[in-house]
Design a protein around this motif. Structure first.
Motif, PDB file in Angstrom:
ATOM      1  N   VAL A  18      -3.850  -5.848  -0.015  1.00 15.65           N
ATOM      2  CA  VAL A  18      -5.795  -5.841  -0.580  1.00 15.65           C
ATOM      3  C   VAL A  18      -6.492  -7.392   0.222  1.00 15.65           C
ATOM      4  O   VAL A  18      -7.140  -7.036   1.569  1.00 15.65           O
ATOM      5  CB  VAL A  18      -5.854  -6.325  -1.420  1.00 15.65           C
ATOM      6  CG1 VAL A  18      -7.565  -6.507  -2.010  1.00 15.65           C
ATOM      7  CG2 VAL A  18      -5.415  -4.913  -2.199  1.00 15.65           C
ATOM      8  N   GLY A 145      -7.886  -0.110  -0.292  1.00 17.38           N
ATOM      9  CA  GLY A 145      -7.882  -1.545  -0.731  1.00 17.38           C
ATOM     10  C   GLY A 145      -7.575  -1.167  -1.395  1.00 17.38           C
ATOM     11  O   GLY A 145      -7.524  -1.792  -2.945  1.00 17.38           O
ATOM     12  N   ALA A 175      -9.741  -5.785  -6.095  1.00 16.69           N
ATOM     13  CA  ALA A 175      -9.860  -4.402  -5.685  1.00 16.69           C
ATOM     14  C   ALA A 175     -10.886  -3.447  -5.071  1.00 16.69           C
ATOM     15  O   ALA A 175     -11.031  -3.352  -4.499  1.00 16.69           O
ATOM     16  CB  ALA A 175      -8.950  -3.769  -6.934  1.00 16.69           C
TER      17      ALA A 175
END
Length: 227
Positions: A18, A145, A175
């Motif tokens: 991420v 992501g 997120a």
């Protein structure tokens, strides 16, 4: 356990993938803004130069004199003036060649201007495909992501016996930031691409109109026997 819910805090808490997605989106956003600034400057300069040359061209100035002025700075011509220079140079060259019919002279002149027009439009469209690419793929990169981050948050949640919102909220928040960053990179790129594409189309239309009008002038000169 207290979690830092600021942007920086969530970035450092995010998983490696991420983080990579966020950094990629930031890089794409910076690159797109650099292209936006550059293309805006280029299109403004092209519009200003074309307006100035068109005004001079239709002021009644002698075409031979105008060509000599353009030829003196041939390495710095652009847009409409470059089309004029290419066309008139080919016209003079073919007109001085013995055995050339008037139609052959005009065909060669028109082809030369058409090639010059294509090159000028290609120069104006430089970097626009990359803007379109950034605008189209950034949301999907951000969504990737987000999906990855939420998946990790729920996997971690499944490993504990007593789950709570405080445990899953930071993972979901970090997120979702990826999606927000994807939109942040995409929206300006899409707006700029549409705006610049319209600007290029207007300039191309102006160049094409000038080319046709200039061809008509040369056509009349050719058939009247003047230089």
């Amino acid at each position: 356990m207290h979690s830092d819910m600021s942007f920086i805090g969530l970035f450092w808490q995010a998983s490696l993938l991420v983080k990579f997605v966020m950094l990629l989106l930031v890089s794409m956003s910076v690159y797109s803004w650099a292209m936006i600034i550059n293309r805006n400057r280029v299109l403004k300069a092209a519009k200003t130069a074309s307006d100035a040359f068109e005004q001079k061209f239709w002021s009644g100035v002698d075409l031979n004199k105008l060509y000599q002025e353009s030829n003196a700075r041939a390495d710095h011509l652009q847009g409409m003036e470059q089309i004029f220079h290419s066309g008139f140079r080919e016209y003079v060259r073919l007109h001085k060649t013995s055995g050339r019919s008037a139609d052959a002279v005009m065909d060669g002149t028109y082809r030369s201007m058409r090639v010059s027009l294509s090159r000028e439009v290609e120069s104006l469209e430089n970097q626009l495909p990359m803007l379109a690419t950034i605008g189209s793929i950034s949301p999907y990169i951000g969504l990737f992501g987000t999906v990855w981050g939420i998946m990790n948050a729920f996997i971690a949640l499944g490993e504990v016996q007593q789950a709570s919102l405080n445990m899953v909220a930071p993972g979901i928040a970090e997120a979702l930031i990826a999606t927000a960053m994807g939109l942040f990179a995409a929206i300006p790129a899409v707006i700029a691409f549409n705006r610049f594409s319209t600007g290029v189309a207007k300039l191309e239309h102006g160049y094409a109109n000038f080319m046709e009008e200039f061809s008509s002038i040369l056509h009349r000169q050719t058939h009247s026997g003047s230089n």
